[in-house]
Design an enzyme around this catalytic site. Structure first.
Site, mmCIF file in Angstrom:
data_model
loop_
_atom_site.group_PDB
_atom_site.id
_atom_site.type_symbol
_atom_site.label_atom_id
_atom_site.label_comp_id
_atom_site.label_asym_id
_atom_site.label_seq_id
_atom_site.Cartn_x
_atom_site.Cartn_y
_atom_site.Cartn_z
ATOM 1 N N ARG A 132 -87.277 1.282 -10.626
ATOM 2 C CA ARG A 132 -88.384 1.826 -11.407
ATOM 3 C C ARG A 132 -87.863 2.348 -12.743
ATOM 4 O O ARG A 132 -87.052 3.275 -12.774
ATOM 5 C CB ARG A 132 -89.074 2.960 -10.653
ATOM 6 C CG ARG A 132 -89.797 2.514 -9.395
ATOM 7 C CD ARG A 132 -90.553 3.686 -8.798
ATOM 8 N NE ARG A 132 -91.332 3.290 -7.641
ATOM 9 C CZ ARG A 132 -92.195 4.103 -7.016
ATOM 10 N NH1 ARG A 132 -92.367 5.344 -7.456
ATOM 11 N NH2 ARG A 132 -92.876 3.682 -5.966
ATOM 12 N N ASP A 146 -88.386 4.273 -16.396
ATOM 13 C CA ASP A 146 -89.206 5.367 -16.905
ATOM 14 C C ASP A 146 -90.065 4.914 -18.078
ATOM 15 O O ASP A 146 -89.884 3.821 -18.631
ATOM 16 C CB ASP A 146 -88.312 6.527 -17.363
ATOM 17 C CG ASP A 146 -87.583 7.199 -16.217
ATOM 18 O OD1 ASP A 146 -88.046 7.092 -15.062
ATOM 19 O OD2 ASP A 146 -86.554 7.848 -16.480
ATOM 20 N N ARG A 179 -79.761 7.820 -18.956
ATOM 21 C CA ARG A 179 -80.066 8.497 -20.210
ATOM 22 C C ARG A 179 -79.351 9.838 -20.318
ATOM 23 O O ARG A 179 -78.924 10.239 -21.404
ATOM 24 C CB ARG A 179 -81.572 8.673 -20.347
ATOM 25 C CG ARG A 179 -82.304 7.346 -20.553
ATOM 26 C CD ARG A 179 -83.794 7.485 -20.315
ATOM 27 N NE ARG A 179 -84.364 8.534 -21.141
ATOM 28 C CZ ARG A 179 -85.522 9.156 -20.857
ATOM 29 N NH1 ARG A 179 -86.203 8.831 -19.771
ATOM 30 N NH2 ARG A 179 -85.981 10.083 -21.662
#
Length: 272
Positions: free
Chosen positions: A61, A63, A216
């Site tokens: 998944r 973001d 990230r």
């Protein structure tokens, strides 16, 4: 049909998907129907094409704002769907999907295949423009850092991440509550490349799986080293802390691209 009169599962359809994520609130569908997601757009296109409901499983998944070149999505096939030619799939998806989502390839797999659980490794690349002049053609797919980064120091720092570790410090705090946070990072590396005539610093990381915002946060932490605000050894201290507050900032979503998924050899067969 099976003997209950229901369509029988003939195997699994697997799509390799690419998308520019800036217009979407991530891959996964949300409870609010007005929120645009990649999965929502894909499901609508598939249900229009196949004239039935589909239940999608993705490899990872992404973001909101994150891009993909090779996101894999699987769903059970029913009678006849695996005999649809690849060219017909591609033409239908091109007609039905928004311009910023594209099906790249279509495969078949055995009936219990899962794009998520059969994945051996996932690879992400994060792109940074570390120069004073503004990126133009790559602007929506890079993090613009106006100061040059010390990529050698960042490379040394990144090596502390390789191997099996508890990555709780690099995970969004709310998503780590009551969940395992150990992951295996297999490789990391930096490379300066030219894309659309503009230089970018690309950080690529491969692991068995990733936590929410993990890549990230890793990038934001490494940039602290690249700006000489921290020493490369600091990354090992961040790992040991198992506390999100110990790490650097979370890098913007725009620079991150999901670039590859590794599956066992021979498990996917391209449709003819």
């Amino acid at each position: 049909m099976d003997h209950d009169g229901l369509p029988s599962c003939a195997g699994t359809v697997v799509l390799r998907l690419g998308y520019s994520g800036e217009a979407y609130s991530g891959f996964a569908e949300q409870t609010q129907p007005e929120v645009r997601t990649v999965a929502g757009e894909l499901r609508k296109a598939l249900e229009t094409f196949l004239r039935r409901e589909v239940d999608l499983t993705c490899a990872g998944r992404t973001d909101a704002g994150v891009h993909a070149l090779s996101q894999y999505v699987s769903f059970p096939a029913i009678d006849g769907e695996l005999s649809i030619a690849q060219t017909r799939w591609l033409r239908a998806m091109d007609a039905l999907l928004p311009r910023d989502i594209a099906v790249q390839e279509v495969f078949q797999a055995h009936s219990d295949f899962s794009a998520r659980f059969d994945a051996l490794a996932r690879t992400y690349t994060y792109r940074i423009a570390d120069r004073p002049n503004r990126p133009v053609l790559t602007r929506s797919h890079v993090w613009w850092q106006r100061m040059p980064l010390d990529e050698e120091a960042m490379g040394i720092a990144a090596q502390h991440l390789v191997g099996e570790h508890d990555f709780k410090s690099f995970c969004k705090m709310a998503s780590a509550v009551g969940k395992p946070t150990c992951r295996n990072v297999m490789s990391v590396g930096f490379e300066r490349t030219e894309e659309l005539g503009e230089e970018v610093l690309a950080f690529t990381i491969t692991g068995n799986a990733f936590l929410h915002s993990m890549v990230r946060t890793i990038v934001g932490t490494l940039v602290e080293v690249g700006l000489h605000r921290r020493e490369p050894s600091w990354v090992s201290e961040v790992l040991a802390a198992c506390d999100r507050r110990a790490a650097g900032p979370t890098a913007p979503a725009c620079g991150l691209t999901f670039v590859d998924v590794a599956y066992p050899p021979g498990i996917l067969t391209p449709l003819a």
